[in-house]
Design a protein around this motif. Structure first.
Motif, PDB file in Angstrom:
ATOM      1  N   THR A  55     -44.980  -7.571  81.201  1.00  0.00           N
ATOM      2  CA  THR A  55     -44.881  -8.625  82.203  1.00  0.00           C
ATOM      3  C   THR A  55     -43.768  -9.619  81.872  1.00  0.00           C
ATOM      4  N   TRP A  56     -43.313  -9.619  80.629  1.00  0.00           N
ATOM      5  CA  TRP A  56     -42.193 -10.501  80.250  1.00  0.00           C
ATOM      6  C   TRP A  56     -40.875  -9.759  80.152  1.00  0.00           C
ATOM      7  N   ILE A  57     -40.930  -8.416  80.032  1.00  0.00           N
ATOM      8  CA  ILE A  57     -39.690  -7.630  80.062  1.00  0.00           C
ATOM      9  C   ILE A  57     -39.413  -7.316  81.530  1.00  0.00           C
ATOM     10  N   PHE A  58     -39.159  -8.355  82.322  1.00  0.00           N
ATOM     11  CA  PHE A  58     -38.959  -8.109  83.742  1.00  0.00           C
ATOM     12  C   PHE A  58     -37.486  -7.899  84.046  1.00  0.00           C
ATOM     13  N   ALA A  59     -37.230  -7.406  85.253  1.00  0.00           N
ATOM     14  CA  ALA A  59     -35.861  -6.974  85.597  1.00  0.00           C
ATOM     15  C   ALA A  59     -34.854  -8.094  85.448  1.00  0.00           C
ATOM     16  N   ARG A  60     -35.225  -9.295  85.875  1.00  0.00           N
ATOM     17  CA  ARG A  60     -34.300 -10.421  85.759  1.00  0.00           C
ATOM     18  C   ARG A  60     -33.965 -10.679  84.294  1.00  0.00           C
ATOM     19  N   SER A  61     -34.962 -10.615  83.416  1.00  0.00           N
ATOM     20  CA  SER A  61     -34.726 -10.852  81.993  1.00  0.00           C
ATOM     21  C   SER A  61     -33.783  -9.809  81.412  1.00  0.00           C
ATOM     22  N   LEU A  62     -34.033  -8.544  81.742  1.00  0.00           N
ATOM     23  CA  LEU A  62     -33.200  -7.478  81.192  1.00  0.00           C
ATOM     24  C   LEU A  62     -31.741  -7.661  81.596  1.00  0.00           C
ATOM     25  N   LEU A  63     -31.516  -7.856  82.875  1.00  0.00           N
ATOM     26  CA  LEU A  63     -30.141  -7.981  83.334  1.00  0.00           C
ATOM     27  C   LEU A  63     -29.493  -9.256  82.809  1.00  0.00           C
ATOM     28  N   THR A  64     -30.233 -10.372  82.812  1.00  0.00           N
ATOM     29  CA  THR A  64     -29.668 -11.626  82.321  1.00  0.00           C
ATOM     30  C   THR A  64     -29.298 -11.522  80.850  1.00  0.00           C
ATOM     31  N   ALA A  65     -30.173 -10.922  80.049  1.00  0.00           N
ATOM     32  CA  ALA A  65     -29.896 -10.769  78.621  1.00  0.00           C
ATOM     33  C   ALA A  65     -28.635  -9.941  78.395  1.00  0.00           C
ATOM     34  N   ALA A  66     -28.512  -8.832  79.133  1.00  0.00           N
ATOM     35  CA  ALA A  66     -27.342  -7.971  78.965  1.00  0.00           C
ATOM     36  C   ALA A  66     -26.068  -8.649  79.456  1.00  0.00           C
ATOM     37  N   VAL A  67     -26.160  -9.386  80.553  1.00  0.00           N
ATOM     38  CA  VAL A  67     -24.981 -10.091  81.083  1.00  0.00           C
ATOM     39  C   VAL A  67     -24.516 -11.175  80.109  1.00  0.00           C
ATOM     40  N   LEU A  68     -25.461 -11.919  79.547  1.00  0.00           N
ATOM     41  CA  LEU A  68     -25.093 -12.938  78.555  1.00  0.00           C
ATOM     42  C   LEU A  68     -24.425 -12.307  77.341  1.00  0.00           C
ATOM     43  N   ALA A  69     -24.951 -11.158  76.917  1.00  0.00           N
ATOM     44  CA  ALA A  69     -24.346 -10.471  75.774  1.00  0.00           C
ATOM     45  C   ALA A  69     -22.968  -9.928  76.129  1.00  0.00           C
ATOM     46  N   PHE A  70     -22.796  -9.465  77.357  1.00  0.00           N
ATOM     47  CA  PHE A  70     -21.499  -8.947  77.807  1.00  0.00           C
ATOM     48  C   PHE A  70     -20.433 -10.039  77.764  1.00  0.00           C
ATOM     49  N   HIS A  71     -20.803 -11.247  78.186  1.00  0.00           N
ATOM     50  CA  HIS A  71     -19.832 -12.339  78.263  1.00  0.00           C
ATOM     51  C   HIS A  71     -19.705 -13.135  76.965  1.00  0.00           C
ATOM     52  N   TYR A  72     -20.812 -13.262  76.186  1.00  0.00           N
ATOM     53  CA  TYR A  72     -20.798 -14.145  75.011  1.00  0.00           C
ATOM     54  C   TYR A  72     -21.155 -13.423  73.715  1.00  0.00           C
ATOM     55  N   LEU A 306     -33.566   2.726  86.392  1.00  0.00           N
ATOM     56  CA  LEU A 306     -35.003   2.997  86.453  1.00  0.00           C
ATOM     57  C   LEU A 306     -35.771   2.039  85.557  1.00  0.00           C
ATOM     58  N   ALA A 307     -35.202   1.714  84.397  1.00  0.00           N
ATOM     59  CA  ALA A 307     -35.836   0.732  83.516  1.00  0.00           C
ATOM     60  C   ALA A 307     -35.948  -0.620  84.222  1.00  0.00           C
ATOM     61  N   LEU A 308     -34.917  -0.990  84.974  1.00  0.00           N
ATOM     62  CA  LEU A 308     -34.954  -2.243  85.725  1.00  0.00           C
ATOM     63  C   LEU A 308     -36.045  -2.200  86.801  1.00  0.00           C
ATOM     64  N   ILE A 309     -36.171  -1.065  87.487  1.00  0.00           N
ATOM     65  CA  ILE A 309     -37.170  -0.945  88.545  1.00  0.00           C
ATOM     66  C   ILE A 309     -38.577  -1.000  87.973  1.00  0.00           C
ATOM     67  N   VAL A 310     -38.807  -0.279  86.876  1.00  0.00           N
ATOM     68  CA  VAL A 310     -40.129  -0.289  86.234  1.00  0.00           C
ATOM     69  C   VAL A 310     -40.507  -1.706  85.823  1.00  0.00           C
ATOM     70  N   SER A 311     -39.568  -2.405  85.225  1.00  0.00           N
ATOM     71  CA  SER A 311     -39.863  -3.762  84.766  1.00  0.00           C
ATOM     72  C   SER A 311     -40.101  -4.698  85.950  1.00  0.00           C
ATOM     73  N   ALA A 312     -39.385  -4.490  87.051  1.00  0.00           N
ATOM     74  CA  ALA A 312     -39.588  -5.329  88.242  1.00  0.00           C
ATOM     75  C   ALA A 312     -40.977  -5.127  88.817  1.00  0.00           C
ATOM     76  N   VAL A 313     -41.393  -3.880  88.936  1.00  0.00           N
ATOM     77  CA  VAL A 313     -42.708  -3.580  89.507  1.00  0.00           C
ATOM     78  C   VAL A 313     -43.823  -4.108  88.615  1.00  0.00           C
ATOM     79  N   SER A 314     -43.687  -3.905  87.303  1.00  0.00           N
ATOM     80  CA  SER A 314     -44.743  -4.337  86.385  1.00  0.00           C
ATOM     81  C   SER A 314     -44.904  -5.850  86.387  1.00  0.00           C
ATOM     82  N   THR A 315     -43.802  -6.564  86.573  1.00  0.00           N
ATOM     83  CA  THR A 315     -43.885  -8.019  86.633  1.00  0.00           C
ATOM     84  C   THR A 315     -44.477  -8.492  87.946  1.00  0.00           C
TER      85      THR A 315
END
Length: 456
Positions: A55-72, A306-315
């Motif tokens: 419930t905390w590994i949700f799609a927004r978290s996954l993408l935000t974490a990766a985007v922050l790592a991509f830029h910083y 698919l990982a993003l979709i699974v995390s979105a649904v579970s959240t």
């Protein structure tokens, strides 16, 4: 339809079928709102752990974490991972509540200490939080399948909304707990498979785990400081986490928060590091998803999506069950029946869909605003719950007002609407301004609580 989209659709359909299969129709309000099974038993340790993490590994978290790592770089990955220290701080506060006060929820504590005003402020915060979770995860689902505003985008959102709402309505929290286990195991399998495939790519080397040369990690370190300031209060404004802190015995709950913290931090950091690897092979791409697709190719990109979709649904199913409990049990807006719980779920889903019309797609800004708004709960946790001290109601209300003002100010300032913080501090980057706002909110909140302390 591309092969990539077809594979994603097929895999998503399989996940939804599995979710319906493991869901059970709740027979009692205790199962729907309280998570007990048909025999009246609370969830076991590992069901609770996997449910908390997914419930905390949700799609927004996954993408935000990766985007922050991509830029910083590494700093960006660590900054978002730090939010998952919330399992430890949240678990400590909840355990303290259960040990000393015997309350069944944070609502009970706030009502006892600060009256109706205490719960009213809290309800405003967590109501907005729940709606934003539905909105953000539906946004991610739409973006996985098509461009914003396209027929495919809205079609995917409509389908996932209807299916998730359907199985969530069957069993409420008890159904959410059961589906969370399946969804978390699928997510972990996908995460491991993606990293095995990435490590096998000939162009990827161990050195790609280091921050690329030329990347400015400064904003990432600032965000890490922000996360460490917000981590005391952040878990308390997320009912999806806190609801799971009151459904099993204390020993099981305490162990589940520790294990979920370790597993959650490892999972989010592992996904975030895909952003660092993608930055090494960006080949001119300016965003994480384009760079990653270019590196991985269609089959592996499907696995990530698919990982993003699974995390979105579970959240979302957990968010809907928490919305039902908030409206019916905590706020008492309707009788405690299954029908009323299902109506609350439908209204929450409708509200999340309504948020999509606002067109706000800056995902970290949503996290930052939410986290800043929650900071009035930091002195509540430290002084009132852990410290056990009585505090005047005006202090609580002043802390709440400061947090709301700070959150609103950052929301406007980050979009360039004002330059108030910049003029006062001399900071130019929006994350530096966020740090200044967080320090000010905490100073006002703790100062008010110190002034409002009552004699023992």
């Amino acid at each position: 339809m591309t092969l990539e989209t077809a594979l994603a659709l097929g895999a998503t359909a399989a996940i939804m079928v599995a979710s319906f299969a493991v869901s059970r129709r709740a027979a009692t309000p205790e199962g729907f709102f309280g998570g007990v099974d048909l025999e009246g038993r609370a969830p076991g340790l590992w069901m609770l752990v996997l449910s908390q993490v997914t419930t905390w590994i949700f799609a927004r978290s996954l993408l935000t974490a990766a985007v922050l790592a991509f830029h910083y770089g590494l700093a960006g990955a660590l900054a978002y991972t730090a939010y998952y220290l919330s399992f430890f701080t949240g678990g400590l506060v909840i355990d303290r509540l259960r040990a000393t006060g015997g309350q069944g929820s944070i609502h009970d504590f706030l009502r006892a200490r600060f009256g109706t005003a205490g719960t009213a402020c809290f309800n405003i915060l967590i109501g907005a939080r729940l709606l934003s979770e539905v909105f953000a995860n539906l946004l991610m689902v739409g973006l996985v399948f098509s461009a914003t505003g396209s027929l495919g985008y809205w079609g995917a959102i409509a389908a996932i909304s209807a299916l998730t709402l359907g199985y969530s309505m069957l069993g409420g929290l008890s159904a959410s707990l059961r589906t969370d286990v399946v969804q978390m195991l699928v997510f972990l399998g996908l995460l491991v498979a993606v990293w095995l495939a990435v490590s096998a790519l000939p162009q990827v080397a161990a050195a790609d785990l280091a921050t690329p040369a030329g990347v400015d990690q400064g904003p990432g370190w600032v965000l890490l400081a922000v996360a460490l300031l917000q981590v005391i209060s952040y878990p308390l404004h997320d009912p999806v986490m806190t609801d799971r802190g009151f459904i099993a015995d204390r020993a099981t709950t305490r162990a589940s928060f520790w294990l979920a913290g370790v597993l959650g931090m490892a999972s989010i950091f592992a996904f975030a590091m895909l952003g660092v690897v993608a930055a090494h092979h960006a080949a001119g791409a300016k965003d994480f998803q384009t760079a990653l697709s270019g590196l991985l190719g269609a089959p592996l990109t499907v696995m990530v999506n698919l990982a993003l979709i699974v995390s979105a649904v579970s959240t979302m199913d957990s968010t809907l069950s928490s919305a039902a409990k908030l409206a019916v049990v905590d706020m008492g807006l309707a009788r405690r029946t299954l029908a009323n719980g299902r109506v609350a779920m439908a209204l929450c889903m409708a509200g999340g869909l309504g948020f999509l019309a606002l067109g706000w797609d800056e995902l970290y800004t949503a996290v930052a605003v939410s986290g800043t708004a929650s900071m009035f709960l930091a002195p509540v946790a430290v002084i009132s719950i852990i410290g056990g001290r009585e505090v005047a109601r005006w202090a609580y209300l002043l802390a709440f007002a400061a947090a709301m003002l700070g959150a609103g100010l950052y929301a406007v300032e980050s979009e360039g609407g004002t330059q108030i913080v910049g003029a006062l501090t001399g900071f130019e980057h929006k994350y530096s301004k966020l740090l200044a706002i967080c320090v000010a909110v905490l100073a006002i909140g703790f100062g008010a609580f110190a002034a409002g302390l009552r004699r023992r």
